[in-house]
Design a protein around this motif. Structure first.
Motif, PDB file in Angstrom:
ATOM      1  N   LYS A  65       0.765  -1.087   0.072  1.00 21.11           N
ATOM      2  CA  LYS A  65      -0.087   0.030   0.200  1.00 21.11           C
ATOM      3  C   LYS A  65       1.031   1.489   0.063  1.00 21.11           C
ATOM      4  CE  LYS A  65      -2.690  -0.933   3.542  1.00 21.11           C
ATOM      5  NZ  LYS A  65      -2.502  -2.457   3.881  1.00 21.11           N
ATOM      6  N   GLU A  66       2.074   1.107   0.669  1.00 21.31           N
ATOM      7  CA  GLU A  66       3.087   2.305   0.628  1.00 21.31           C
ATOM      8  C   GLU A  66       4.492   1.658   0.879  1.00 21.31           C
ATOM      9  OE1 GLU A  66       4.139   6.375  -0.095  1.00 21.31           O
ATOM     10  OE2 GLU A  66       1.656   5.904   0.209  1.00 21.31           O
ATOM     11  N   TYR A  67       5.346   1.814  -0.195  1.00 19.90           N
ATOM     12  CA  TYR A  67       6.741   1.206  -0.146  1.00 19.90           C
ATOM     13  C   TYR A  67       7.706   1.826  -1.112  1.00 19.90           C
ATOM     14  CZ  TYR A  67      10.242  -2.434   1.146  1.00 19.90           C
ATOM     15  OH  TYR A  67      11.162  -3.046   1.510  1.00 19.90           O
ATOM     16  N   THR A  68       8.844   1.601  -0.521  1.00 16.37           N
ATOM     17  CA  THR A  68       9.862   2.088  -1.458  1.00 16.37           C
ATOM     18  C   THR A  68      10.890   1.066  -1.861  1.00 16.37           C
ATOM     19  OG1 THR A  68       9.945   4.497  -0.357  1.00 16.37           O
ATOM     20  CG2 THR A  68      12.008   4.016  -1.627  1.00 16.37           C
ATOM     21  N   ILE A  69      11.186   0.990  -3.171  1.00 16.97           N
ATOM     22  CA  ILE A  69      11.816   0.047  -3.712  1.00 16.97           C
ATOM     23  C   ILE A  69      13.043   0.925  -4.285  1.00 16.97           C
ATOM     24  CG2 ILE A  69      12.202  -1.621  -5.386  1.00 16.97           C
ATOM     25  CD1 ILE A  69       9.648  -2.642  -5.091  1.00 16.97           C
ATOM     26  N   THR A  70      14.582   0.481  -3.884  1.00 20.06           N
ATOM     27  CA  THR A  70      15.781   0.977  -4.475  1.00 20.06           C
ATOM     28  C   THR A  70      16.317  -0.033  -5.051  1.00 20.06           C
ATOM     29  OG1 THR A  70      15.753   2.416  -2.415  1.00 20.06           O
ATOM     30  CG2 THR A  70      17.727   2.313  -3.801  1.00 20.06           C
ATOM     31  N   ALA A  71      16.794   0.513  -6.197  1.00 26.46           N
ATOM     32  CA  ALA A  71      17.478  -0.284  -7.456  1.00 26.46           C
ATOM     33  C   ALA A  71      18.984  -0.235  -6.764  1.00 26.46           C
ATOM     34  CB  ALA A  71      16.998  -0.061  -8.570  1.00 26.46           C
ATOM     35  N   GLN A  72      19.878  -1.094  -6.634  1.00 25.74           N
ATOM     36  CA  GLN A  72      21.332  -1.064  -6.108  1.00 25.74           C
ATOM     37  C   GLN A  72      21.902  -2.130  -6.579  1.00 25.74           C
ATOM     38  OE1 GLN A  72      19.502  -1.889  -1.526  1.00 25.74           O
ATOM     39  NE2 GLN A  72      20.377   0.140  -1.971  1.00 25.74           N
ATOM     40  N   GLU A  73      23.133  -1.967  -6.431  1.00 27.80           N
ATOM     41  CA  GLU A  73      24.272  -3.167  -6.682  1.00 27.80           C
ATOM     42  C   GLU A  73      24.217  -3.928  -5.463  1.00 27.80           C
ATOM     43  OE1 GLU A  73      27.784  -2.468  -8.842  1.00 27.80           O
ATOM     44  OE2 GLU A  73      27.041  -0.556  -9.818  1.00 27.80           O
ATOM     45  N   SER A  74      24.780  -5.232  -5.815  1.00 31.41           N
ATOM     46  CA  SER A  74      24.983  -6.155  -4.622  1.00 31.41           C
ATOM     47  C   SER A  74      26.051  -7.138  -4.952  1.00 31.41           C
ATOM     48  CB  SER A  74      24.108  -6.378  -3.984  1.00 31.41           C
ATOM     49  OG  SER A  74      24.225  -7.031  -2.538  1.00 31.41           O
ATOM     50  N   ASN A  75      26.038  -8.247  -4.508  1.00 32.77           N
ATOM     51  CA  ASN A  75      26.754  -9.505  -4.752  1.00 32.77           C
ATOM     52  C   ASN A  75      25.837 -10.608  -3.726  1.00 32.77           C
ATOM     53  OD1 ASN A  75      29.396  -9.186  -6.154  1.00 32.77           O
ATOM     54  ND2 ASN A  75      29.131  -7.472  -4.602  1.00 32.77           N
ATOM     55  N   LEU A  76      25.522 -11.788  -4.440  1.00 34.07           N
ATOM     56  CA  LEU A  76      24.911 -12.602  -4.343  1.00 34.07           C
ATOM     57  C   LEU A  76      25.749 -14.305  -3.887  1.00 34.07           C
ATOM     58  CD1 LEU A  76      22.194 -14.185  -3.584  1.00 34.07           C
ATOM     59  CD2 LEU A  76      21.933 -14.353  -6.235  1.00 34.07           C
ATOM     60  N   GLU A  77      25.462 -14.777  -2.908  1.00 36.13           N
ATOM     61  CA  GLU A  77      26.196 -16.106  -2.874  1.00 36.13           C
ATOM     62  C   GLU A  77      24.995 -16.988  -3.153  1.00 36.13           C
ATOM     63  OE1 GLU A  77      29.122 -18.179   0.465  1.00 36.13           O
ATOM     64  OE2 GLU A  77      27.670 -16.992   1.263  1.00 36.13           O
ATOM     65  N   VAL A  78      25.198 -17.630  -4.352  1.00 34.17           N
ATOM     66  CA  VAL A  78      24.187 -18.308  -4.843  1.00 34.17           C
ATOM     67  C   VAL A  78      24.188 -19.824  -4.085  1.00 34.17           C
ATOM     68  CG1 VAL A  78      23.287 -19.684  -6.854  1.00 34.17           C
ATOM     69  CG2 VAL A  78      24.279 -17.381  -6.923  1.00 34.17           C
ATOM     70  N   LYS A  80      27.326 -22.116  -1.397  1.00 34.79           N
ATOM     71  CA  LYS A  80      28.492 -21.819  -0.581  1.00 34.79           C
ATOM     72  C   LYS A  80      29.793 -21.663  -1.501  1.00 34.79           C
ATOM     73  CE  LYS A  80      31.160 -23.871   3.246  1.00 34.79           C
ATOM     74  NZ  LYS A  80      31.177 -24.949   4.082  1.00 34.79           N
ATOM     75  N   GLY A  81      30.592 -20.515  -1.364  1.00 36.58           N
ATOM     76  CA  GLY A  81      31.623 -20.107  -2.116  1.00 36.58           C
ATOM     77  C   GLY A  81      31.403 -19.460  -3.523  1.00 36.58           C
ATOM     78  N   LYS A  82      29.952 -19.880  -4.058  1.00 34.32           N
ATOM     79  CA  LYS A  82      29.719 -19.071  -5.347  1.00 34.32           C
ATOM     80  C   LYS A  82      29.138 -17.990  -5.162  1.00 34.32           C
ATOM     81  CE  LYS A  82      29.797 -21.271  -8.901  1.00 34.32           C
ATOM     82  NZ  LYS A  82      30.800 -21.597  -9.769  1.00 34.32           N
ATOM     83  N   ILE A  83      29.776 -16.627  -5.512  1.00 37.63           N
ATOM     84  CA  ILE A  83      29.541 -15.280  -5.425  1.00 37.63           C
ATOM     85  C   ILE A  83      29.327 -14.637  -6.937  1.00 37.63           C
ATOM     86  CG2 ILE A  83      29.659 -13.027  -4.258  1.00 37.63           C
ATOM     87  CD1 ILE A  83      30.737 -14.575  -1.713  1.00 37.63           C
ATOM     88  N   LEU A  84      28.046 -14.102  -6.900  1.00 38.26           N
ATOM     89  CA  LEU A  84      28.003 -13.206  -8.334  1.00 38.26           C
ATOM     90  C   LEU A  84      27.467 -11.778  -7.974  1.00 38.26           C
ATOM     91  CD1 LEU A  84      25.601 -16.151 -10.077  1.00 38.26           C
ATOM     92  CD2 LEU A  84      28.069 -15.772 -10.136  1.00 38.26           C
ATOM     93  N   PRO A  85      28.124 -11.130  -8.830  1.00 41.90           N
ATOM     94  CA  PRO A  85      27.626  -9.633  -8.971  1.00 41.90           C
ATOM     95  C   PRO A  85      26.212  -9.490  -9.470  1.00 41.90           C
ATOM     96  CG  PRO A  85      29.169 -10.067 -10.614  1.00 41.90           C
ATOM     97  CD  PRO A  85      29.028 -11.290  -9.971  1.00 41.90           C
ATOM     98  N   VAL A  86      25.422  -8.896  -8.676  1.00 42.85           N
ATOM     99  CA  VAL A  86      23.835  -8.578  -9.204  1.00 42.85           C
ATOM    100  C   VAL A  86      23.424  -7.181  -9.134  1.00 42.85           C
ATOM    101  CG1 VAL A  86      23.382 -11.212  -8.712  1.00 42.85           C
ATOM    102  CG2 VAL A  86      23.197  -9.283  -6.713  1.00 42.85           C
ATOM    103  N   TRP A  87      22.462  -7.040  -9.493  1.00 44.79           N
ATOM    104  CA  TRP A  87      21.634  -5.886  -9.444  1.00 44.79           C
ATOM    105  C   TRP A  87      20.341  -6.304  -8.834  1.00 44.79           C
ATOM    106  CZ3 TRP A  87      21.581  -2.283 -14.449  1.00 44.79           C
ATOM    107  CH2 TRP A  87      22.868  -1.752 -14.558  1.00 44.79           C
TER     108      TRP A  87
END
Length: 528
Positions: A65-78, A80-87
């Motif tokens: 009903k009211e919310y802010t979504i922010t687009a930002q860079e991060s990294n994801l551990e898909v 164990k030990g597997k990390i990918l750059p993501v948006w």
């Protein structure tokens, strides 16, 4: 939720259990990390390369009903030990699950902290045209540092999703998406899980390459930037998708996928959303179940079935319901012969049960769920025998033009494809014919639902089927119909976004609609 005890759980990184009959939207629910490589940078799997950027966290369920979504860079551990750059949206993949009830007004503020413009498209939801989130068509993309507010009424219950539609073949690939759930007040489930299915590239390859800095000459409504698109390992029959070698559920793969907790006697709903570009064949072990809806639209008198494989195409959603009546540990898994499918499996774990009663059978040949013959006939909006204001043929094909692999509608690529011009109230029949030798084409219509009337010349024998995304396999022919009941300029395209960005797009254009939006020439709008 009828005031009953509700445990609504969205899986991904952590599990939130809500026991009060309504969602506690502040601090719970888990969907962690997700989808794909940053296509504008060199891919990397090492922690050392990603230390300068934070890691994606668990995803909340939020009140839309009211919310802010922010687009930002991060990294994801898909895994164990597997990390990918993501948006990400709000540093989680999938992004926050937006939950509202029928009758609510949805108000989402999109803030952009990326270096590229973004937008949000509400996939499958009949929003007003100016809220559809298509850069250069309904709005300017939200440039870095700016905010745009989306507002619409939640009128139709069901399972939907949202994603960026700015350079979407790449931005969805990087992780800019989440789920939208519009709750039906008549529904009541003890467990309610959402699973977003996807694929990643874990090696150095990318499916599409784009210039790192989007210049002002990038794709706008006047044309697709074919020149900057290079498919990996193309063949005349279609493009090779083997570069997507890591399958995920809610951004996790293999043992990292959160278990789905149930108790004996629970009424369980699973919402399956395909946010990727590959069809996924899903099998629920150990339980009878019903397919209660597709693309958020209910099916009439769904039958109880067991050990059938449910084919979920890009952009599609299927909701299934089962009773937890077989204690133990059971799989919901992808069926297939290659290594990729082995890691797309979630464990349905009964509480207070240590029984390990299941193992994978992913290579077995099981019957395919047949939507065309499922459920029972009932009153429907359209029929094959009625008259229509328009009848449209869409021959879908894979072709070589000027040395490039392109995806065509009636031999043309966007923007040369013929628009479907309608007036409000028109009833329109569309025939899809897939002439590609190996490529599926999951066709998605914005702003409308359509009824599937026939498959390969045979009228549907089961429930009336209303959808917004329909997968047309090689050699198949479907007839669909829709009513022009939502004025605007609407995209109609293949939701394998590689195909869309390389030509398979047209428009449904209302001739009696006046669009007051004028694109800003200084914004690099790229709607596909």
């Amino acid at each position: 939720m009828k005031g009953m005890l509700l445990k609504s759980i969205v899986v991904a990184g952590a599990v939130a259990i809500i026991t009060t009959g309504c969602l506690n939207v502040g601090n719970h629910n888990a969907m962690e990390g997700m989808d794909r490589y940053n296509m504008n940078s060199s891919p990397s799997n090492s922690v050392s390369d990603t230390q300068s950027v934070k890691l994606a966290s668990a995803m909340p369920v939020v009140d839309g009903k009211e919310y802010t979504i922010t687009a930002q860079e991060s990294n994801l551990e898909v895994s164990k030990g597997k990390i990918l750059p993501v948006w990400t949206f709000n540093n989680s993949i999938p992004g926050p699950q937006i939950r509202v009830k029928v009758g609510d007004t949805v108000r989402i503020h999109l803030k952009n902290e990326l270096k590229e413009p973004v937008s949000i498209h509400w996939h499958g939801y009949p929003v007003p045209n100016d809220m559809d989130g298509i850069p250069g068509v309904t709005q300017d993309a939200v440039v870095p540092g700016k905010t745009f507010t989306y507002e619409f009424k939640a009128t139709v219950p069901g399972t939907y999703w949202y994603h960026s539609h700015q350079d979407s073949v790449n931005q969805v690939d990087k992780g800019l998406y989440g789920s939208l759930i519009v709750e039906d007040p008549n529904d009541g489930y003890d467990r309610d899980y959402t699973l977003m299915l996807d694929e990643w590239m874990s090696s150095g390859g990318t499916g599409m390459s784009q210039d790192a800095g989007h210049s002002g000459d990038m794709m706008n409504r006047g044309g697709i930037d074919h020149g900057n698109m290079h498919m990996g390992q193309m063949v005349m029959g279609g493009h090779d998708m083997s570069m997507y070698d890591l399958y995920t559920m809610n951004g996790k793969s293999g043992d990292a996928i959160e278990k789905l907790a149930v108790k004996e006697g629970d009424k369980v709903r699973l919402r399956l959303i395909n946010a990727g570009y590959i069809v996924h064949q899903m099998h629920l072990h150990g339980h009878e179940f019903k397919v209660i809806s597709t693309d958020g639209q209910p099916l009439s008198n769904p039958a109880v079935i067991k050990d059938q494989v449910l084919s979920v195409a890009p952009g599609e959603r299927y909701d299934i319901e089962f009773t937890a009546d077989n204690p133990g540990s059971w799989l919901l898994e992808e069926h297939g012969y290659d290594q990729r499918s082995e890691n797309m499996k979630a464990v349905i774990q009964y509480e207070d049960s240590d029984v390990q009663s299941d193992s994978s059978d992913r290579s077995e040949q099981l019957p395919q769920f047949n939507l065309a013959q499922y459920g029972k006939l009932s009153e429907s909006q359209f029929s094959l025998t009625q008259s229509f204001e328009q009848e449209v043929l869409m021959n879908l094909n894979t072709e070589m033009k000027n040395g490039e692999m392109v995806y065509t509608i009636n031999g043309k690529v966007f923007p040369e494809t013929e628009k479907i011009k309608v007036k409000k109230g028109d009833q329109v029949k569309v025939t899809f014919v897939n002439q590609s030798k190996t490529d599926d084409h999951p066709m998605h219509l914005h702003g409308h639902f359509f009824q599937v009337l026939s498959k390969n010349g045979e009228p549907l024998q089961g429930s009336p089927v209303m959808k917004d995304t329909l997968n047309v396999k090689p050699g198949e022919e479907y007839v669909i119909a829709f009513e022009a009941d939502n004025p605007g300029d609407w995209m109609f395209h293949c939701h394998d976004l590689h195909h869309a960005s390389s030509g398979m797009v047209t428009d449904v254009k209302y001739t009696d609609y006046k669009n007051d939006y004028m694109p800003d020439p200084n914004v690099a709008n790229k709607p596909e």
